[in-house]
Design an enzyme around this catalytic site. Sequence first.
Site, PDB file in Angstrom:
ATOM      1  N   LYS A   1      58.242 124.537  35.868  1.00 19.23           N
ATOM      2  CA  LYS A   1      59.877 124.362  35.370  1.00 19.23           C
ATOM      3  C   LYS A   1      60.028 124.913  34.099  1.00 19.23           C
ATOM      4  CE  LYS A   1      61.981 123.449  39.261  1.00 19.23           C
ATOM      5  NZ  LYS A   1      61.188 122.613  40.269  1.00 19.23           N
TER       6      LYS A   1
HETATM    7  C1  LIG Z   1      61.609 121.239  41.877  1.00 17.76           C
HETATM    8  C2  LIG Z   1      62.828 121.288  42.301  1.00 17.76           C
HETATM    9  C3  LIG Z   1      63.166 119.974  42.433  1.00 17.76           C
HETATM   10  C4  LIG Z   1      62.019 118.550  42.798  1.00 17.76           C
HETATM   11  O1  LIG Z   1      61.392 118.106  41.157  1.00 17.76           O
HETATM   12  P1  LIG Z   1      59.634 117.818  41.386  1.00 17.76           P
HETATM   13  O2  LIG Z   1      59.767 117.672  39.559  1.00 17.76           O
HETATM   14  O3  LIG Z   1      58.922 119.079  41.192  1.00 17.76           O
HETATM   15  O4  LIG Z   1      60.067 117.243  42.402  1.00 17.76           O
HETATM   16  C5  LIG Z   1      64.370 119.458  43.263  1.00 17.76           C
HETATM   17  N1  LIG Z   1      65.043 120.343  43.043  1.00 17.76           N
HETATM   18  C6  LIG Z   1      65.119 122.044  42.995  1.00 17.76           C
HETATM   19  C7  LIG Z   1      65.832 122.434  43.318  1.00 17.76           C
HETATM   20  C8  LIG Z   1      63.916 122.099  42.468  1.00 17.76           C
HETATM   21  O5  LIG Z   1      63.360 123.209  42.404  1.00 17.76           O
END
Ligand SMILES: *Cc1c(COP(=O)(O)O)cnc(C)c1O
Length: 400
Positions: A186
């Site tokens: 991310k």
């Molecule tokens: C990555 C993601 C999540 C979940 O996040 P994690 O930290 O990997 O649990 C939720 N919603 C979206 C749109 C994502 O891209």
Amino acid sequence: MAGAELIGKEEIKEIMDVLETGILMRYGFDKERNGVFKVREFEEAFAKYCQASYALGVTSGSSALKIALTAMDVGPGDEVLVPAFTFLATYEAVMEVGAIPVMADIDDTLNLDPQEIEKKKTPYTKAVIPVHMCGSGANIDKIVEVAHRNKLLVLEDNAQGCGASFKGKKLGSFGDMGTFSFDYVKTVTTGEGGMVITNNLDLYHHAEWYHDHGHDHNPKVSRALEGRTILGFNYRMNELQGALGLAQLRKLDYLIGEQKKNKKFIMDVLAQVPGVGFRAKPDPEGDSATFLAFNMPDENQAQRFQNLLSAEGVDTVCYKKNMWHYVPNWEHFLAKSTPNSKKYPFTDPSYKGDVQYLRENIPQAENLLGRTLVMGISVKMSKEKLDQIKKGIDQAAKNF
Ligand SMILES: *Cc1c(COP(=O)(O)O)cnc(C)c1O
């Protein structure tokens, strides 16, 4: 890839502050920790960055969604509107609290279509989750207006839009609550981690208590004597994650600036290709530029152009075919294979609705995602790399 590309001496310094005290937990150990409160500091800096009143660091973006839904009192018998284009976690979180996700269509922003709220809501609908996919925002002002007019709560899943904004206001801060992910891929990363933000003190408290076994975090007493109002669970962020988050957050604006430059270079090349259009952006300035989404007149041409690009070493994703970000492709979800043998919450007797997940209910997603190609943008893209992409696009366009 974003934040992970920039891990360096600033992160090491913050981590060392924690390791020098040896206190890895965010709560308690007030004498031993020597004034080091990395998670708390990260929360304060993050709330300030997002112009939100409160921020709560948690273990992941997935748990952030579950915590926010819990705080908003979404549960058994409720429906939640969720766009057809999102990561699985958004749907999973709704089911984790015992509610039913209802699939909604997208508009040309590739995010939730505000018109879907009144079309898809039922007497059971409690909340709406707009998801700002691939670094660029939904028509969030309109979504909040329509949802609130219909007495529905708004939870922004901003896992992919950290640092993005709409007319100068950060995404995630428009809804009743907003959530973020700091997993490794991310925009800001703490390895794994997440954040919940809100301007509502009651929602914040509910989230804070729930994420730590109901502890009320009364600063006047020791942890062992803290009050407990509700039951909860453990979704606490640890000090190492807080340390990484602090260092990463300071790099966020720089990171977005670099991505914007790289993205603009590639967009200018693509704009020369006949037939190429671009994803609609409610506020182009507010784009965090983690991805570039462009489209072709139809699905066949998109497929053909994707193959030609791929032959030139330029990789793109067509999300209509992607296994993890488009509901009609989730075979285990469509089979209602929840982690329990009872298929809860779909079999919950308190649920009175009749949910269906049919492609014909999301015609805009079928059309738009089928002819859209998405390219990842990095912070570090050398002149050579960008020129190579330009050459690849030019050659693919010539062969098209
Ligand atoms: C990555 C993601 C999540 C979940 O996040 P994690 O930290 O990997 O649990 C939720 N919603 C979206 C749109 C994502 O891209």
